[in-house]
Structures are given as structure tokens and as C-alpha cells.
Scaffold this motif. Structure first.
Motif, PDB file in Angstrom:
ATOM      1  N   UNK A 123      -7.401  -4.765 -40.655  1.00  0.00           N
ATOM      2  CA  UNK A 123      -8.361  -4.824 -41.766  1.00  0.00           C
ATOM      3  C   UNK A 123      -7.876  -5.815 -42.832  1.00  0.00           C
ATOM      4  N   UNK A 124      -6.578  -5.807 -43.083  1.00  0.00           N
ATOM      5  CA  UNK A 124      -6.019  -6.752 -44.049  1.00  0.00           C
ATOM      6  C   UNK A 124      -6.180  -8.195 -43.583  1.00  0.00           C
ATOM      7  N   UNK A 125      -5.930  -8.413 -42.290  1.00  0.00           N
ATOM      8  CA  UNK A 125      -6.069  -9.765 -41.735  1.00  0.00           C
ATOM      9  C   UNK A 125      -7.495 -10.278 -41.860  1.00  0.00           C
ATOM     10  N   UNK A 126      -8.446  -9.374 -41.688  1.00  0.00           N
ATOM     11  CA  UNK A 126      -9.853  -9.778 -41.688  1.00  0.00           C
ATOM     12  C   UNK A 126     -10.509  -9.685 -43.061  1.00  0.00           C
ATOM     13  N   UNK A 127      -9.693  -9.402 -44.070  1.00  0.00           N
ATOM     14  CA  UNK A 127     -10.231  -9.386 -45.424  1.00  0.00           C
ATOM     15  C   UNK A 127     -11.071  -8.166 -45.742  1.00  0.00           C
ATOM     16  N   UNK A 128     -11.093  -7.182 -44.853  1.00  0.00           N
ATOM     17  CA  UNK A 128     -11.867  -5.958 -45.101  1.00  0.00           C
ATOM     18  C   UNK A 128     -11.047  -5.004 -45.965  1.00  0.00           C
ATOM     19  N   UNK A 129      -9.752  -4.922 -45.667  1.00  0.00           N
ATOM     20  CA  UNK A 129      -8.860  -4.075 -46.457  1.00  0.00           C
ATOM     21  C   UNK A 129      -8.108  -4.917 -47.471  1.00  0.00           C
ATOM     22  N   UNK A 130      -7.060  -4.354 -48.012  1.00  0.00           N
ATOM     23  CA  UNK A 130      -6.246  -5.100 -48.969  1.00  0.00           C
ATOM     24  C   UNK A 130      -5.497  -6.220 -48.239  1.00  0.00           C
ATOM     25  N   UNK A 131      -5.394  -7.363 -48.883  1.00  0.00           N
ATOM     26  CA  UNK A 131      -4.714  -8.495 -48.261  1.00  0.00           C
ATOM     27  C   UNK A 131      -3.255  -8.150 -47.965  1.00  0.00           C
ATOM     28  N   UNK A 132      -2.672  -7.328 -48.821  1.00  0.00           N
ATOM     29  CA  UNK A 132      -1.258  -6.978 -48.631  1.00  0.00           C
ATOM     30  C   UNK A 132      -1.034  -6.111 -47.388  1.00  0.00           C
ATOM     31  N   UNK A 133      -2.087  -5.580 -46.814  1.00  0.00           N
ATOM     32  CA  UNK A 133      -1.941  -4.824 -45.562  1.00  0.00           C
ATOM     33  C   UNK A 133      -1.610  -5.748 -44.388  1.00  0.00           C
ATOM     34  N   UNK A 134      -1.837  -7.043 -44.571  1.00  0.00           N
ATOM     35  CA  UNK A 134      -1.556  -7.988 -43.480  1.00  0.00           C
ATOM     36  C   UNK A 134      -0.144  -8.555 -43.576  1.00  0.00           C
ATOM     37  N   UNK A 135       0.692  -7.934 -44.391  1.00  0.00           N
ATOM     38  CA  UNK A 135       2.049  -8.462 -44.565  1.00  0.00           C
ATOM     39  C   UNK A 135       2.979  -8.038 -43.434  1.00  0.00           C
ATOM     40  N   UNK A 136       4.091  -8.772 -43.344  1.00  0.00           N
ATOM     41  CA  UNK A 136       5.032  -8.539 -42.250  1.00  0.00           C
ATOM     42  C   UNK A 136       5.622  -7.132 -42.273  1.00  0.00           C
ATOM     43  N   UNK A 137       5.809  -6.573 -43.484  1.00  0.00           N
ATOM     44  CA  UNK A 137       6.433  -5.237 -43.523  1.00  0.00           C
ATOM     45  C   UNK A 137       5.490  -4.170 -42.977  1.00  0.00           C
ATOM     46  N   UNK A 138       4.177  -4.413 -43.084  1.00  0.00           N
ATOM     47  CA  UNK A 138       3.196  -3.466 -42.525  1.00  0.00           C
ATOM     48  C   UNK A 138       3.191  -3.574 -41.000  1.00  0.00           C
ATOM     49  N   UNK A 139       3.198  -4.815 -40.491  1.00  0.00           N
ATOM     50  CA  UNK A 139       3.233  -5.014 -39.040  1.00  0.00           C
ATOM     51  C   UNK A 139       4.483  -4.360 -38.445  1.00  0.00           C
ATOM     52  N   UNK A 140       5.626  -4.590 -39.100  1.00  0.00           N
ATOM     53  CA  UNK A 140       6.881  -4.034 -38.587  1.00  0.00           C
ATOM     54  C   UNK A 140       6.833  -2.509 -38.550  1.00  0.00           C
ATOM     55  N   UNK A 141       6.285  -1.913 -39.605  1.00  0.00           N
ATOM     56  CA  UNK A 141       6.199  -0.450 -39.669  1.00  0.00           C
ATOM     57  C   UNK A 141       5.280   0.086 -38.567  1.00  0.00           C
ATOM     58  N   UNK A 142       4.129  -0.569 -38.400  1.00  0.00           N
ATOM     59  CA  UNK A 142       3.181  -0.125 -37.367  1.00  0.00           C
ATOM     60  C   UNK A 142       3.760  -0.267 -35.971  1.00  0.00           C
ATOM     61  N   UNK A 143       4.365  -1.427 -35.702  1.00  0.00           N
ATOM     62  CA  UNK A 143       4.953  -1.650 -34.378  1.00  0.00           C
ATOM     63  C   UNK A 143       6.077  -0.659 -34.099  1.00  0.00           C
ATOM     64  N   UNK A 144       6.903  -0.410 -35.117  1.00  0.00           N
ATOM     65  CA  UNK A 144       8.029   0.510 -34.937  1.00  0.00           C
ATOM     66  C   UNK A 144       7.519   1.903 -34.560  1.00  0.00           C
ATOM     67  N   UNK A 145       6.442   2.346 -35.217  1.00  0.00           N
ATOM     68  CA  UNK A 145       5.877   3.666 -34.895  1.00  0.00           C
ATOM     69  C   UNK A 145       5.355   3.685 -33.455  1.00  0.00           C
ATOM     70  N   UNK A 146       4.644   2.614 -33.072  1.00  0.00           N
ATOM     71  CA  UNK A 146       4.101   2.569 -31.705  1.00  0.00           C
ATOM     72  C   UNK A 146       5.237   2.567 -30.677  1.00  0.00           C
ATOM     73  N   UNK A 147       6.271   1.794 -30.940  1.00  0.00           N
ATOM     74  CA  UNK A 147       7.389   1.739 -29.986  1.00  0.00           C
ATOM     75  C   UNK A 147       8.136   3.074 -29.940  1.00  0.00           C
ATOM     76  N   UNK A 148       8.245   3.711 -31.102  1.00  0.00           N
ATOM     77  CA  UNK A 148       8.942   5.001 -31.140  1.00  0.00           C
ATOM     78  C   UNK A 148       8.197   6.059 -30.319  1.00  0.00           C
ATOM     79  N   UNK A 149       6.887   5.885 -30.214  1.00  0.00           N
ATOM     80  CA  UNK A 149       6.106   6.863 -29.440  1.00  0.00           C
ATOM     81  C   UNK A 149       6.457   6.790 -27.950  1.00  0.00           C
ATOM     82  N   UNK A 150       7.164   5.739 -27.541  1.00  0.00           N
ATOM     83  CA  UNK A 150       7.606   5.641 -26.151  1.00  0.00           C
ATOM     84  C   UNK A 150       8.939   6.364 -25.936  1.00  0.00           C
ATOM     85  N   UNK A 151       9.447   6.991 -27.003  1.00  0.00           N
ATOM     86  CA  UNK A 151      10.678   7.809 -26.911  1.00  0.00           C
ATOM     87  C   UNK A 151      10.303   9.289 -26.950  1.00  0.00           C
TER      88      UNK A 151
END
Lengths: 284, 157
Positions: free
Chosen positions: A93-121
Motif C-alpha cells: 500500500x505504501x509503494x502504491x501511494x494508497x497507504x503512508x509513504x513511510x510504509x514502503x521503507x526498508x525497515x518495514x520490508x525487513x520486518x515483514x519478510x522476517x515474520x514470513x520467514x520465521x513462520x517457516x520455523x
């Protein structure tokens, strides 16, 4: 390379990665840490006082719901996967300008990816309601083992390595090595503030730039090698704490620091917690 | 020979090889590992950017568009006052916002005028404002000297 050696390397990689198993305590701690970070990062942007409309309400329910169930460890793998998916939705949503622009930042991507990868544990086998339920079912005489698949934990380690490598690649130019880019960053952050004096020492900024570049290339490799890992973790922690104090990095530094749990030997984390709790050591 | 208890097979289609959970784990691991390790390459090495292949370029643009140098007020007798960039912009410090929301970042000469608009407005008749310095770009500091930043003062005596 001889065929036998090749097989040995492939075997070692598969044992380290897709076949990895071990104590789930580090994964459990990461699950709690990432859930708390998600609440801190998005809490004031998605709380009912900050949202509008059905979409805002839906995002709020998803974020808070999955964050709390992630922290508590209720159907932990599903919860942390849901939290990761929600964060990646916010990122999109941040990338597409629908949500806050700051949602498209690297720290958000890292947090989201980390959660998804952790779900494989098997991140719900420790420090969780899931474990309490298992204990209630199986009884405390033969408690369920805090042991499981750690594939996701290894992928998180690779994610950290890739992050260091590619951010070093981005810095591998004269503008950074000469200290100019760091000076620009410091100009934005520190002009008119208490640490403004650093801007008067361009040689120090150039030296700091070179150190950061060398350290990031080194960390990309060192965090994956058992021999260098203790030093790498110490240097990495010092670097991320410095970033946290000197730059407005939001939740980036603390997320990386929590993810350092993925670099530790799961058995060592298990034994450390046993020692802290005064339990007799059991080989893992 | 006993069947592999971990096998996930489609019994109706013998043409397919059984996919064991072990194999599935390996496919998942190596696919994700390749994505994680090589995903930034197209954008960072070849300029083929995609929002879904996250590039790790943190803070690379922070400070871009900021000036470093001296803003000088002149009158007929010569220089009469010098200002730092913050003073010229009428700021005590840069705001605590995401840097690219800072509206008066400088990318061309005309942006310097917007940056120093407060100082331009305060000029007395016959005075003009110059900038001697550099501006931050992704490739480092770039010189951007401007002799007269405030066009309305160009014809002043």
C-alpha cells in the motif's frame, strides 16, 4: 573439485539450511520480539484513533490481531505468517501511494519478510500458548520437546547477509568512500543540533565511511561462519546501536538486533536460558 | 520396499515423481535463498528496478538537495552579511520528517531561490543575495555557485 567433495558441500548446505533442526527457543524469542516491534512500529498509525473507513479498520484488526497472537504464541506459525503478510500488505500500500509513504521503507520490508520467514520455523514450540496447550495435553512428566525445523531461521541469517552485502555494494563509490554522502546525511540529521560539530571534521566522516563499508562487506560473510560469528555479532551490534543513536532509523536497528538471534547456535541459546532459569543442563 | 511415509504423491498420475517433504523443503529453501541473495541484483547492478525485488540502499538519498556553503548579502559597497544555509532558509534546524518530504530541496539553480526565499524577502532595496558553495547529490557534493539568487533584485542599483 572432486565429485566426493562436491557431495560433501551439498550435504553440508542442505543440513545447514533446508534440513536444519534444533532448539526452538531462539525462534520463540524472535517471534515475541518481532511481534512487539510490529506493535511499536504501526500501533499509533493503525490504532482506532488514527484510522478511517473500512479498509483502515480491516488493517487495524489484522495488525493488532496477528501481533498479539504472535506475541502470545497462539497458533504461532499461522499468526506470525499473518503478521508478516499484513506488514507486506502495508508495504505494498505504501509503494502504491494508497497507504503512508513511510510504509514502503526498508525497515518495514525487513520486518515483514522476517515474520514470513520465521513462520517457516517451529517458532511456537517455545515461550507460547501453543506450548502451554501441548503441556496440558501431554502432561509435564514427558513435556513436549522444544525442538523443530529451523529452515526459516537459516533464511533469516541469509537475509541479514544479503542486506549487509547489497548495502555495501550501494556504498562502493567515491561519493561514499570520500565521506561526502555521510556528510550529506549528517547535514540533514545534525545541522543545528548537539552533534553538529562532526560536520566540521570531514576527515573523520571519510574514515567512518570507509570503516562502515569494510565492516558491512565483512559482516555479509562473517555472520555465516562459525569461526568469525562471535566477533561479527559484537561488531554488528555496535554498528547498529551507533546507527540507532546517530540516525532516525525507526525500527530498523532493533529489528536487525532481534534477528541476530537467528545467527546464534540454537543449542547454545537453549543452554543459556536453562542456566539463567537454574535448570540442569541437558544436551541438545 | 516400504513406501516413503513422507511422500506426497498424486496416486492418479504415475507420470509424476513423488514429491517428498524433504524435497519440498529443499525447493522452498533454495528458491527463497536465491530470491533473498540475488533479488537486489537487477536493480542495484543493472538499473532494472522492481518494487518487489527490494534493493538495500538505505539512507542513500538522505541529504541530497541540501546546500553547503555561504549565502552572502551584497550592496553597492560589497558584502554586508553572510548566512549559513539554515539561516538563509530561516530555520534553526532541518525538520524531523522524512527527508524527501522537505519541499525546498535543491536540484537546480531556481531551487536555491526557493530555499533562501526568507532571506530574499528581507533584502533591502539595492541589495542582492549570492550563494557560494555546493549542493548534495547522489554522486557527492556538486558546485552550484549563483551570483544573484533573488531575481527581483537583479536591476537594483
Amino acid at each position: 573439485m572432486k565429485n566426493g567433495q562436491g557431495h560433501k558441500i551439498v550435504h553440508a548446505i542442505t543440513q545447514w539450511g533446508p534440513e536444519a533442526t534444533g532448539s526452538t527457543r531462539a525462534a520463540g524469542l524472535m517471534r515475541i520480539g518481532l511481534g512487539v516491534i510490529a506493535l511499536i512500529r504501526f500501533g499509533n498509525e493503525l490504532a482506532p484513533y488514527a484510522i478511517n473507513g473500512l479498509i483502515g479498520l480491516s488493517l487495524s484488526v489484522l495488525l493488532f490481531g496477528f501481533a498479539f497472537t504472535t506475541i502470545l504464541g497462539i497458533r504461532a506459525r499461522l499468526s506470525v505468517a499473518g503478521l508478516g503478510a499484513t506488514i507486506m500488505l502495508l508495504y505494498a500500500l505504501g509503494l502504491n501511494g494508497v497507504g503512508l509513504v513511510t510504509w514502503a521503507h526498508h525497515h518495514v520490508y525487513l520486518l515483514g519478510m522476517a515474520c514470513l520467514l520465521l513462520s517457516l520455523c517451529d517458532c511456537g514450540k517455545s515461550f507460547s500458548v501453543d506450548r502451554m496447550r501441548a503441556l496440558a495435553t501431554q502432561g509435564r512428566v514427558r513435556p513436549p520437546a522444544e525442538f523443530g525445523a529451523l529452515l526459516g531461521q537459516r533464511l533469516i541469517a541469509l537475509q541479514l547477509s544479503a542486506l549487509y552485502f547489497w548495502t555495501a555494494v550501494d556504498k562502493s563509490d567515491w561519493a561514499f568512500v570520500s565521506g561526502q554522502r555521510l556528510e550529506q546525511t549528517m547535514t540533514w540529521v545534525h545541522s543545528g543540533r548537539v552533534l553538529e560539530f562532526v560536520l566540521h571534521w570531514p576527515a573523520l566522516l571519510a574514515l567512518a565511511s570507509i570503516i562502515v563499508l569494510v565492516v558491512e562487506y565483512w559482516l555479509a560473510v562473517a555472520i555465516l561462519l562459525a569461526r568469525w560469528r562471535p566477533a561479527a555479532i559484537a561488531v554488528g551490534l555496535a554498528m547498529h546501536i551507533s546507527f540507532y543513536l546517530l540516525l532516525p532509523v525507526n525500527t530498523y536497528s532493533i529489528t536487525v538486533i532481534v534477528l541476530y538471534l537467528a545467527l546464534l547456535d540454537p543449542a547454545a541459546v537453549h543452554r543459556f536460558i536453562d542456566r539463567m532459569l537454574g535448570y540442569p543442563e541437558v544436551a541438545r | 520396499m516400504t513406501p516413503d511415509p513422507q511422500a506426497v504423491t498424486d496416486q492418479a498420475s504415475p507420470a509424476f515423481k513423488p514429491l517428498t517433504l524433504t524435497s519440498l523443503r529443499r525447493y522452498i529453501f533454495f528458491t527463497l535463498a536465491a530470491l533473498i541473495l540475488l533479488g537486489p541484483a537487477p536493480g542495484q547492478l543493472f538499473g532494472k528496478h522492481s518494487p518487489w525485488l527490494r534493493e538495500w540502499v538505505m539512507y542513500s538519498g538522505v541529504g541530497v538537495g541540501l546546500p553547503k556553503g555561504v549565502f552572502t548579502v551584497h550592496d553597492a559597497s560589497g558584502p554586508v552579511a553572510e548566512y549559513t544555509p539554515l539561516q538563509a532558509a530561516g530555520l534553526e534546524r532541518y525538520p524531523q520528517i522524512v527527508h524527501y518530504f522537505f519541499e525546498t530541496r535543491i536540484f537546480e539553480d531556481a531551487d536555491l531561490t526557493r530555499f533562501a526565499a526568507n532571506t530574499c524577502e528581507a533584502l533591502l532595496p539595492g541589495q542582492h543575495l549570492s550563494f557560494d558553495g555546493v549542493v548534495g547529490t547522489r554522486k557527492g557534493w556538486v558546485p552550484m555557485p549563483v551570483a544573484n539568487l533573488c531575481p527581483q533584485t537583479e536591476d537594483a542599483p
